[in-house]
Write an enzyme that holds these catalytic residues in place. Structure first.
Site, PDB file in Angstrom:
ATOM      1  N   GLY A 186     -21.257-106.058  -9.138  1.00 24.78           N
ATOM      2  CA  GLY A 186     -21.272-107.325  -8.408  1.00 24.78           C
ATOM      3  C   GLY A 186     -22.362-107.351  -7.353  1.00 24.78           C
ATOM      4  O   GLY A 186     -22.883-106.316  -6.930  1.00 24.78           O
ATOM      5  N   VAL A 197     -28.367-108.665  -8.189  1.00 19.41           N
ATOM      6  CA  VAL A 197     -28.416-107.598  -7.176  1.00 19.41           C
ATOM      7  C   VAL A 197     -29.558-107.829  -6.186  1.00 19.41           C
ATOM      8  O   VAL A 197     -29.361-107.731  -4.965  1.00 19.41           O
ATOM      9  CB  VAL A 197     -28.536-106.201  -7.846  1.00 19.41           C
ATOM     10  CG1 VAL A 197     -28.564-105.105  -6.791  1.00 19.41           C
ATOM     11  CG2 VAL A 197     -27.384-105.973  -8.814  1.00 19.41           C
ATOM     12  N   ILE A 239     -19.860 -97.804  -4.404  1.00 17.87           N
ATOM     13  CA  ILE A 239     -19.263 -96.515  -3.997  1.00 17.87           C
ATOM     14  C   ILE A 239     -20.367 -95.484  -3.755  1.00 17.87           C
ATOM     15  O   ILE A 239     -21.182 -95.251  -4.643  1.00 17.87           O
ATOM     16  CB  ILE A 239     -18.336 -95.960  -5.111  1.00 17.87           C
ATOM     17  CG1 ILE A 239     -17.368 -97.021  -5.598  1.00 17.87           C
ATOM     18  CG2 ILE A 239     -17.614 -94.718  -4.640  1.00 17.87           C
ATOM     19  CD1 ILE A 239     -16.604 -96.598  -6.856  1.00 17.87           C
ATOM     20  N   GLY A 294     -21.549 -98.894  -8.482  1.00 23.13           N
ATOM     21  CA  GLY A 294     -21.814-100.059  -7.616  1.00 23.13           C
ATOM     22  C   GLY A 294     -21.854 -99.675  -6.155  1.00 23.13           C
ATOM     23  O   GLY A 294     -22.705 -98.896  -5.719  1.00 23.13           O
ATOM     24  N   LYS A 349     -24.401 -93.711 -16.806  1.00 24.05           N
ATOM     25  CA  LYS A 349     -23.972 -93.309 -15.469  1.00 24.05           C
ATOM     26  C   LYS A 349     -23.525 -91.836 -15.426  1.00 24.05           C
ATOM     27  O   LYS A 349     -23.851 -91.115 -14.478  1.00 24.05           O
ATOM     28  CB  LYS A 349     -22.849 -94.232 -14.995  1.00 24.05           C
ATOM     29  CG  LYS A 349     -23.325 -95.675 -14.787  1.00 24.05           C
ATOM     30  CD  LYS A 349     -22.157 -96.628 -14.618  1.00 24.05           C
ATOM     31  CE  LYS A 349     -22.616 -98.055 -14.372  1.00 24.05           C
ATOM     32  NZ  LYS A 349     -21.529 -99.036 -14.450  1.00 24.05           N
TER      33      LYS A 349
HETATM   34  P1  NDP Z   1     -30.415-109.928 -13.189  1.00 21.83           P
HETATM   35  O1  NDP Z   1     -30.798-110.249 -14.595  1.00 21.83           O
HETATM   36  O2  NDP Z   1     -29.414-110.786 -12.504  1.00 21.83           O
HETATM   37  O3  NDP Z   1     -31.742-109.911 -12.274  1.00 21.83           O
HETATM   38  C1  NDP Z   1     -32.990-109.414 -12.720  1.00 21.83           C
HETATM   39  C2  NDP Z   1     -34.058-110.305 -12.115  1.00 21.83           C
HETATM   40  O4  NDP Z   1     -35.349-109.754 -12.381  1.00 21.83           O
HETATM   41  C3  NDP Z   1     -34.053-111.729 -12.716  1.00 21.83           C
HETATM   42  O5  NDP Z   1     -34.068-112.686 -11.691  1.00 21.83           O
HETATM   43  C4  NDP Z   1     -35.321-111.727 -13.539  1.00 21.83           C
HETATM   44  O6  NDP Z   1     -35.869-113.027 -13.710  1.00 21.83           O
HETATM   45  C5  NDP Z   1     -36.214-110.826 -12.706  1.00 21.83           C
HETATM   46  N1  NDP Z   1     -37.420-110.386 -13.393  1.00 21.83           N
HETATM   47  C6  NDP Z   1     -37.661-110.292 -14.724  1.00 21.83           C
HETATM   48  N2  NDP Z   1     -38.936-109.893 -14.931  1.00 21.83           N
HETATM   49  C7  NDP Z   1     -39.512-109.722 -13.727  1.00 21.83           C
HETATM   50  C8  NDP Z   1     -40.796-109.351 -13.287  1.00 21.83           C
HETATM   51  N3  NDP Z   1     -41.773-109.032 -14.155  1.00 21.83           N
HETATM   52  N4  NDP Z   1     -41.043-109.308 -11.955  1.00 21.83           N
HETATM   53  C9  NDP Z   1     -40.086-109.626 -11.063  1.00 21.83           C
HETATM   54  N5  NDP Z   1     -38.839-109.994 -11.432  1.00 21.83           N
HETATM   55  C10 NDP Z   1     -38.550-110.043 -12.738  1.00 21.83           C
HETATM   56  O7  NDP Z   1     -29.940-108.396 -13.180  1.00 21.83           O
HETATM   57  P2  NDP Z   1     -28.964-107.671 -12.136  1.00 21.83           P
HETATM   58  O8  NDP Z   1     -29.341-108.075 -10.764  1.00 21.83           O
HETATM   59  O9  NDP Z   1     -27.569-107.835 -12.582  1.00 21.83           O
HETATM   60  O10 NDP Z   1     -29.333-106.145 -12.388  1.00 21.83           O
HETATM   61  C11 NDP Z   1     -30.472-105.544 -11.814  1.00 21.83           C
HETATM   62  C12 NDP Z   1     -30.342-104.041 -11.963  1.00 21.83           C
HETATM   63  O11 NDP Z   1     -29.199-103.600 -11.246  1.00 21.83           O
HETATM   64  C13 NDP Z   1     -30.136-103.554 -13.399  1.00 21.83           C
HETATM   65  O12 NDP Z   1     -30.810-102.343 -13.589  1.00 21.83           O
HETATM   66  C14 NDP Z   1     -28.635-103.354 -13.499  1.00 21.83           C
HETATM   67  O13 NDP Z   1     -28.270-102.393 -14.476  1.00 21.83           O
HETATM   68  C15 NDP Z   1     -28.350-102.839 -12.110  1.00 21.83           C
HETATM   69  N6  NDP Z   1     -26.966-103.002 -11.669  1.00 21.83           N
HETATM   70  C16 NDP Z   1     -26.390-104.223 -11.727  1.00 21.83           C
HETATM   71  C17 NDP Z   1     -25.096-104.401 -11.266  1.00 21.83           C
HETATM   72  C18 NDP Z   1     -24.444-105.728 -11.280  1.00 21.83           C
HETATM   73  O14 NDP Z   1     -23.286-105.821 -10.877  1.00 21.83           O
HETATM   74  N7  NDP Z   1     -25.115-106.790 -11.699  1.00 21.83           N
HETATM   75  C19 NDP Z   1     -24.322-103.268 -10.750  1.00 21.83           C
HETATM   76  C20 NDP Z   1     -25.040-102.013 -10.704  1.00 21.83           C
HETATM   77  C21 NDP Z   1     -26.316-101.901 -11.163  1.00 21.83           C
HETATM   78  P3  NDP Z   1     -35.474-113.847 -15.055  1.00 21.83           P
HETATM   79  O15 NDP Z   1     -34.025-114.198 -14.911  1.00 21.83           O
HETATM   80  O16 NDP Z   1     -36.374-115.038 -15.001  1.00 21.83           O
HETATM   81  O17 NDP Z   1     -35.739-112.933 -16.208  1.00 21.83           O
HETATM   82  N1  HSE Z   2     -21.562-103.850 -16.592  1.00 14.86           N
HETATM   83  C1  HSE Z   2     -21.313-102.903 -15.562  1.00 14.86           C
HETATM   84  C2  HSE Z   2     -19.800-102.739 -15.389  1.00 14.86           C
HETATM   85  C3  HSE Z   2     -21.981-103.380 -14.287  1.00 14.86           C
HETATM   86  O1  HSE Z   2     -19.020-103.513 -15.966  1.00 14.86           O
HETATM   87  O2  HSE Z   2     -19.353-101.814 -14.700  1.00 14.86           O
HETATM   88  C4  HSE Z   2     -22.158-102.333 -13.234  1.00 14.86           C
HETATM   89  O3  HSE Z   2     -22.968-101.295 -13.591  1.00 14.86           O
END
Ligand code: NDP
Ligand code: HSE
Length: 431
Positions: free
Chosen positions: A302, A14, A135, A133, A204
């Site tokens: 996504g 994200v 929406i 997401g 959620k």
């Molecule tokens: P990811 O694991 O892809 O990204 C998280 C990032 O944070 C990684 O690059 C990680 O690095 C980094 N990170 C870890 N520790 C630190 C730190 N101390 N300082 C800075 N960065 C750090 O997660 P997502 O992007 O999928 O999800 C992020 C948030 O969004 C979550 O809360 C998730 O629930 C929410 N979300 C996600 C959706 C999705 O479709 N993916 C949809 C809706 C909400 P490293 O990999 O090295 O640990």
């Molecule tokens: N794991 C979640 C899903 C990601 O499948 O809807 C978005 O929050």
């Protein structure tokens, strides 16, 4: 006008999407809102993730906490979880920075203390991306529908679970096969427990219920059942014999001045609009007393859709709209959250029984003893799990009575496996 400066903490799926959106559509946003949004810094242990997106190296930090020393108007927390992410949010709020997050787990468990902290520090904690997401359902509930008493919300808010149920329904494949496909396609989490056991949807719906009913609802107050026990046979019987589709629904509604907050597999009329929400798509069906029924539909997860929601919060803040949660939340006048045993619903019951005379009579007699009225009954002439499936639907009955009756029925010597129970929501059908 001065630029609005954002620091992005976490540059994974994200966070990377947010950086990309702000860089690609920065000019469009500036034209729309009359001021530029500037990336003050990006923090991620893998610095190359931000560098590869074109962020100048002097703005890229390896650690989120360290990065908070840099100047910015808002911090965007996109690490996830309730560990370091919570610290980042707290520190940023204490420093007087607005915060934007997509972290539903954090808000569902610690929302009350974090929103209070934001209020104490005179800043805002925004969270559009935490539900659905891309929406814009949070803004809709908070602002667009602010004049309404929310009567009910029915959400398909976990894309992974919806993908699995769709595949089981359309292709007759098992839960395990569908889950494997979801993992291969990158929809499910590496540990898919949160998705398939209902906890992601519980986070959620806790957030939506908090907004709708002006009381903090935590995950532990949500009744949660996942989708592991559903078989293709139940999906087929529900559709062929009773005209229902099966969805993992997250529901919150007003019942006699109290609220229910629950996530569970639910049978709904096949021609209700929610039954046609398939694959990884999400939808929230919201009923307000003045607006009537509304539907919010789109991609629930996504990189790009979620980034779109995060940026909508950033844009709001840049425009000076710091309204994040209703004021009434801080008054503590709480509607009671009903216990699961207080729910009343129609039910689908699949017994796995020996094919012997008198079995139906024994089951019906126990249901009758608990004052449960059978609506329809059938037996399938197929071998299933060491017995035959005997299926009944009921008229509305207290969940407590169903639990007691099932306990008695499952103890009968003619019942060979625990009974599968699924709630039915008789949502009004739409042709
Ligand atoms: P990811 O694991 O892809 O990204 C998280 C990032 O944070 C990684 O690059 C990680 O690095 C980094 N990170 C870890 N520790 C630190 C730190 N101390 N300082 C800075 N960065 C750090 O997660 P997502 O992007 O999928 O999800 C992020 C948030 O969004 C979550 O809360 C998730 O629930 C929410 N979300 C996600 C959706 C999705 O479709 N993916 C949809 C809706 C909400 P490293 O990999 O090295 O640990
Ligand atoms: N794991 C979640 C899903 C990601 O499948 O809807 C978005 O929050």
């Amino acid at each position: 006008m001065d630029s609005f400066k954002v620091g992005i903490v976490g540059c994974g799926t994200v966070g990377g999407g947010v950086v990309k959106l702000l860089l690609e559509n920065g000019e469009l946003i500036r034209e729309r809102i009359g001021r530029p949004v500037e990336i003050a810094f990006v923090a991620d242990p893998q610095r190359e993730r931000a560098l590869a997106l074109g962020v100048p190296k002097e703005k890229v930090f390896p650690d989120g906490i360290e990065a908070l020393k840099a100047d910015c108007d808002a911090v965007v927390e996109l690490i996830g979880g309730t560990g370091i992410a919570k610290r980042v949010v707290e520190e940023a709020l204490k420093k007087g920075r607005h915060v934007v997050t997509a972290n539903k787990a954090l808000l569902a468990d610690y929302g009350e203390e974090l929103f209070r902290l934001a209020k104490e520090n005179g800043v805002s904690l925004k969270f559009e991306a935490s539900v659905g997401g891309g929406i814009p359902v949070i803004k809709a509930l908070r602002e667009g529908l602010a004049g309404n008493r929310i009567e009910a919300i029915y959400g398909i808010i976990n894309g992974t679970a919806n993908f699995i149920l769709t595949q089981m329904s359309q292709r007759g494949i098992s839960f395990e096969e569908a889950l494997k496909e979801a993992q291969e396609l990158g929809y499910a989490e590496a540990d898919p427990t949160l998705d398939v056991d209902g906890y992601d949807a519980a986070h959620k719906i806790a957030i939506l219920a908090t907004l709708a009913y002006c009381r903090f609802v935590k995950t532990e107050q949500v009744f949660v059942r996942g989708i592991r026990e559903i078989t293709p046979l139940d999906i087929e019987i529900a559709r062929e014999e009773f005209g229902y589709g099966v969805k993992l629904l997250a529901i919150t509604k007003l019942v006699n001045g109290e609220i229910e907050v629950r996530v569970h597999p639910t049978m709904i009329p096949e021609n209700h609009i929610l039954a046609s929400v398939n694959g990884v798509f999400n939808a929230c069906f919201v009923e307000g007393d003045f607006v009537g029924e509304t539907l919010f539909y789109g991609k629930g997860a996504g990189r790009e859709p979620t980034a779109s929601a995060v940026v909508s919060d950033i844009v709001d803040l840049a425009l000076g709209n710091t309204y994040a949660v209703p004021e009434c939340l801080f008054k503590g006048e709480n509607l009671r959250v009903r216990e699961p045993e207080e729910f009343t619903s129609s039910f689908y019951l699949r017994f796995t029984a020996l094919d012997r005379p008198g079995v139906l009579a024994k089951i019906a007699s126990i249901l009758g003893k608990h004052n449960i009225s059978i609506k329809m009954a059938l037996q399938k002439s197929i071998e299933f799990d060491g017995g035959v499936p005997v299926v009944m639907t009921t008229h509305p009955a207290p969940k407590k009575a169903i639990s007691l009756a099932i306990k008695e029925i499952d103890a009968l010597d003619v019942i060979v496996k625990p009974t599968f129970v699924c709630m039915i929501e008789e949502l009004e059908e739409r042709a």
